[in-house]
Design a protein around this motif. Structure first.
Motif, PDB file in Angstrom:
ATOM      1  N   GLY A 199     -35.822  81.256 -33.181  1.00  0.00           N
ATOM      2  CA  GLY A 199     -35.773  81.957 -31.901  1.00  0.00           C
ATOM      3  C   GLY A 199     -35.081  83.301 -32.013  1.00  0.00           C
ATOM      4  N   GLU A 203     -42.196  85.262 -32.484  1.00  0.00           N
ATOM      5  CA  GLU A 203     -43.467  85.899 -32.102  1.00  0.00           C
ATOM      6  C   GLU A 203     -44.502  85.854 -33.221  1.00  0.00           C
ATOM      7  OE1 GLU A 203     -40.636  87.503 -32.694  1.00  0.00           O
ATOM      8  OE2 GLU A 203     -40.964  89.577 -33.348  1.00  0.00           O
ATOM      9  N   LEU A 236     -31.970  96.256 -26.876  1.00  0.00           N
ATOM     10  CA  LEU A 236     -32.132  96.036 -28.310  1.00  0.00           C
ATOM     11  C   LEU A 236     -33.387  96.691 -28.879  1.00  0.00           C
ATOM     12  CD1 LEU A 236     -31.004  92.327 -28.817  1.00  0.00           C
ATOM     13  CD2 LEU A 236     -29.657  94.411 -28.944  1.00  0.00           C
ATOM     14  N   GLY A 237     -34.411  96.829 -28.074  1.00  0.00           N
ATOM     15  CA  GLY A 237     -35.684  97.336 -28.603  1.00  0.00           C
ATOM     16  C   GLY A 237     -35.533  98.720 -29.225  1.00  0.00           C
TER      17      GLY A 237
HETATM   18  P1  ATP Z   1     -37.055  95.502 -32.587  1.00  0.00           P
HETATM   19  O1  ATP Z   1     -38.418  95.890 -32.142  1.00  0.00           O
HETATM   20  O2  ATP Z   1     -36.335  94.588 -31.644  1.00  0.00           O
HETATM   21  O3  ATP Z   1     -36.174  96.630 -32.947  1.00  0.00           O
HETATM   22  P2  ATP Z   1     -38.432  94.395 -34.861  1.00  0.00           P
HETATM   23  O4  ATP Z   1     -38.794  92.964 -34.797  1.00  0.00           O
HETATM   24  O5  ATP Z   1     -39.475  95.405 -34.693  1.00  0.00           O
HETATM   25  O6  ATP Z   1     -37.189  94.644 -33.909  1.00  0.00           O
HETATM   26  P3  ATP Z   1     -38.224  94.417 -37.740  1.00  0.00           P
HETATM   27  O7  ATP Z   1     -37.706  95.504 -38.580  1.00  0.00           O
HETATM   28  O8  ATP Z   1     -39.657  94.118 -37.787  1.00  0.00           O
HETATM   29  O9  ATP Z   1     -37.740  94.726 -36.249  1.00  0.00           O
HETATM   30  O10 ATP Z   1     -37.366  93.109 -37.951  1.00  0.00           O
HETATM   31  C1  ATP Z   1     -36.894  92.596 -39.173  1.00  0.00           C
HETATM   32  C2  ATP Z   1     -36.648  91.133 -38.997  1.00  0.00           C
HETATM   33  O11 ATP Z   1     -35.681  90.910 -37.975  1.00  0.00           O
HETATM   34  C3  ATP Z   1     -37.898  90.373 -38.581  1.00  0.00           C
HETATM   35  O12 ATP Z   1     -38.024  89.263 -39.431  1.00  0.00           O
HETATM   36  C4  ATP Z   1     -37.641  89.964 -37.165  1.00  0.00           C
HETATM   37  O13 ATP Z   1     -38.195  88.705 -36.942  1.00  0.00           O
HETATM   38  C5  ATP Z   1     -36.119  89.909 -37.084  1.00  0.00           C
HETATM   39  N1  ATP Z   1     -35.640  90.188 -35.717  1.00  0.00           N
HETATM   40  C6  ATP Z   1     -35.883  91.299 -34.980  1.00  0.00           C
HETATM   41  N2  ATP Z   1     -35.306  91.206 -33.765  1.00  0.00           N
HETATM   42  C7  ATP Z   1     -34.674  90.007 -33.719  1.00  0.00           C
HETATM   43  C8  ATP Z   1     -33.887  89.326 -32.736  1.00  0.00           C
HETATM   44  N3  ATP Z   1     -33.640  89.857 -31.540  1.00  0.00           N
HETATM   45  N4  ATP Z   1     -33.391  88.100 -33.048  1.00  0.00           N
HETATM   46  C9  ATP Z   1     -33.617  87.570 -34.254  1.00  0.00           C
HETATM   47  N5  ATP Z   1     -34.345  88.154 -35.218  1.00  0.00           N
HETATM   48  C10 ATP Z   1     -34.880  89.363 -34.976  1.00  0.00           C
END
Ligand code: ATP
Ligand code: MG
Length: 555
Positions: free
Chosen positions: A262, A235, A271-272
């Protein structure tokens, strides 16, 4: 000859290729990566992919990996999350080189913003958040320039300093990068880089009342730490031009490059962070570490091992597109990991008393049983046998259908590791419920005695009744039943599987009385279980079923 087992690594992937090329071309000497979580929740299995990619790739090239808390948003962040994230990464088996907080760089970020202003590349805007959003344009239409866009450098410097001093209220002013309101990439249309927020920060306290926006802060954090390859999920792809702009225009000495991989999604899982948080607050989940949720702490409590999680992540690989993986694939890896490690014992989840009428009253004998027939090195355990035992309620039927080979009136079965017993009599209560079975046993049929006189078709498990340890068994089904994309709207509570947790109360072998939290066992016929660290007490063991024994799914 003994060969040293090679360290498992991620198979070839596009990021590894880029790193190899950069090293061969002399562009970088040492690979430096980072894992940059926002401390606003617990880590989940998706993060395990980002962690594994960052740590294992750097390690493979003899490089370094930092753990950096991206704590630029004071409102949602908390020390509880900082601690849980550290614990989870270490538990997964990774060691960071540097430990940093983005907030440690606030002063430097501020100075770089001043530099942008001096270069005529940033300005203080007084439009409201709504106005800014409305004038951003769309994919097909360019945005509109702010009436404040062409203030003098002096005016901008003065206003920005006063923003920092706290002279304005939240939302009254922002600092924006001055790039191009007509850019085809909306992220380049004068993005906001600082906002006013009079909020207490877990690290910097009340020192700041302006905070940098993630998209501006992140590239600076990477550059300050000398990150060479900034790996993030897909993203952020559209942010890359702005990422490069910030590094260039802020005149950072070290130039990191961003690469996107990915995201990992799992079927039937949530997961969110926001969604999990709400379910915790609503009491639907028993904390962030509820064994049904695929946070790292939930999976740990459920009984997953770091080895299984890492093997699973390696198997799913590193790809350039988001992918959804069947949750049953994880089950495969935990079974593989525990197959030879976990002691095998007997547990009765829904007990039915059996009295062996021809066994001497008051006598208890100890029987030998292998701890793990697939791993004889684990040795032998001793289990008591006496006149009274428990068997599984559904291992008895009064009126069995055809091909039912377990216990029914007149039928003989083998008790695992013990004797043949034959059902002679059924005892019922006033309501007609079966409360006890009376059997006879044949002393000649003792397990291991080489008895060949006759055969039985069923083998059932049991525990001796007077010494058995009481236990609670928590059986899980997926938290959500469908495979729809995650949606965090209110009605989504409807997706929760009402049968995701089933609690049964029964018994385990007495030799398990001393089991400690996180000890893992295979219960004959029932699957793999983990001693729950939260609910187990001196009086009662509580087990989480990690996974049943069989599945149709194999990788
Ligand atoms: P979420 O909203 O799913 O809890 P997030 O992206 O807000 O996750 P961050 O703490 O910003 O959580 O994430 C830390 C790192 O983990 C970022 O570099 C993000 O790209 C990576 N990441 C988060 N979710 C995923 C996923 N489902 N698969 C792979 N990498 C992920
Ligand atoms: Mg995030």
């Amino acid at each position: 000859m003994e060969t040293k087992e090679a360290k498992p690594t991620l198979s070839s992937n596009f990021i590894k290729t880029i790193m190899t090329e950069d090293i061969n071309a002399g562009k970088v000497k040492t690979i430096v990566t980072r894992f940059p979580p926002e401390p606003n929740g617990y880590l989940h299995i998706g993060h395990a992919r980002a962690i594994t990619i960052n740590f294992e790739l750097a390690d493979e090239f003899g490089g370094r990996t930092n753990l950096r808390f991206d704590d630029t948003n004071p409102v949602k962040e908390d020390v509880e999350f900082v601690n849980s994230i550290k614990e989870d990464i270490q538990w997964l088996g990774f060691e960071w080189d540097g430990l940093f907080f983005a907030s440690d760089y606030f002063e430097e970020m501020y100075n770089r913003a001043v530099l942008l202003i001096r270069k005529g590349l940033a300005y203080v805007d007084e439009q409201t958040a709504d106005q800014i959003r409305e004038t951003r344009g769309t994919l097909t239409e360019p945005g509109k320039e702010s009436p404040y866009r062409n203030r003098s450098v002096e005016e901008n410097l003065d206003l920005f300093e006063r923003m920092r001093k706290g002279e304005f209220k939240d939302g009254e002013k922002v600092l924006r990068a001055k790039i191009d309101m007509a850019s085809p990439n909306i992220n380049m249309r004068d993005p906001v880089i600082y906002r006013i927020l009079h909020a207490h920060h877990h690290n910097t306290g009340d020192k700041w009342c302006i905070y940098p926006m993630y998209a501006y802060a992140h590239p600076l954090e990477d550059a300050i730490e000398g990150i060479t390859h900034s790996l993030c999920s897909l993203e952020f792809e559209d942010q890359r031009p702005f990422y490069d702009w910030v590094v260039r225009e802020c005149e950072m000495e070290q130039v990191p490059r961003q690469y996107e991989f990915g995201k990992l999604n799992i079927t039937n899982a949530i997961l969110g962070k926001r969604y999990i948080k709400r379910l915790v607050e609503e009491g639907v989940l028993d904390g962030w570490d509820d064994p049904r949720v695929m946070t790292i702490s939930g999976m740990r409590r459920r009984g997953f091992t770091p080895e299984a999680i890492r093997a699973f992540i390696r198997e799913t690989g590193v790809s350039k597109s988001n992918g959804t993986v069947d949750s049953r694939m994880l089950d495969h890896f935990i079974r593989e990991d525990l197959k030879l490690k976990a002691p095998r014992t007997m547990a009765v989840l829904q007990p039915l008393k059996v009295v062996i009428t021809n066994y001497p009253e008051g006598q208890v004998e100890m029987l030998d049983a292998e701890i793990n027939p697939e791993n004889p090195d684990m040795g032998i355990r001793q289990i008591p046998f006496s006149r009274e035992i428990y068997i599984e309620r559904d291992d008895f039927m009064e009126n069995p259908p055809p091909k039912y080979f377990r216990l029914f009136p007149g039928n003989e079965v083998r008790l695992k590791n013990a004797y043949f017993i034959k059902c002679e009599e059924v005892v019922k209560d006033a309501d007609g419920n079966v409360v006890e079975i009376r059997c006879t046993y044949d002393p000649a049929t003792k397990s291991g005695s080489g008895f060949t006189g006759r055969k039985v078709k069923g083998t059932i498990h049991w525990v001796e009744a007077t010494q058995a340890a009481p236990a609670e068994f928590r059986l899980y089904e997926p938290l959500v039943l469908d495979d729809r994309e995650e949606d965090e709207s209110e009605e989504e509570s409807d997706r929760i599987n009402p049968n995701s947790l089933e609690i049964q109360t029964g018994f385990v072998e007495p030799n398990m009385k001393d089991a400690a939290p996180h000890d893992k066992f295979q219960f004959f016929r029932h699957g793999y279980f983990n001693v729950d660290p939260k609910h187990t007490t001196k009086e009662k063991l509580v087990f989480n079923r990690i996974v049943s024994l069989k599945s149709s799914f194999e990788v």
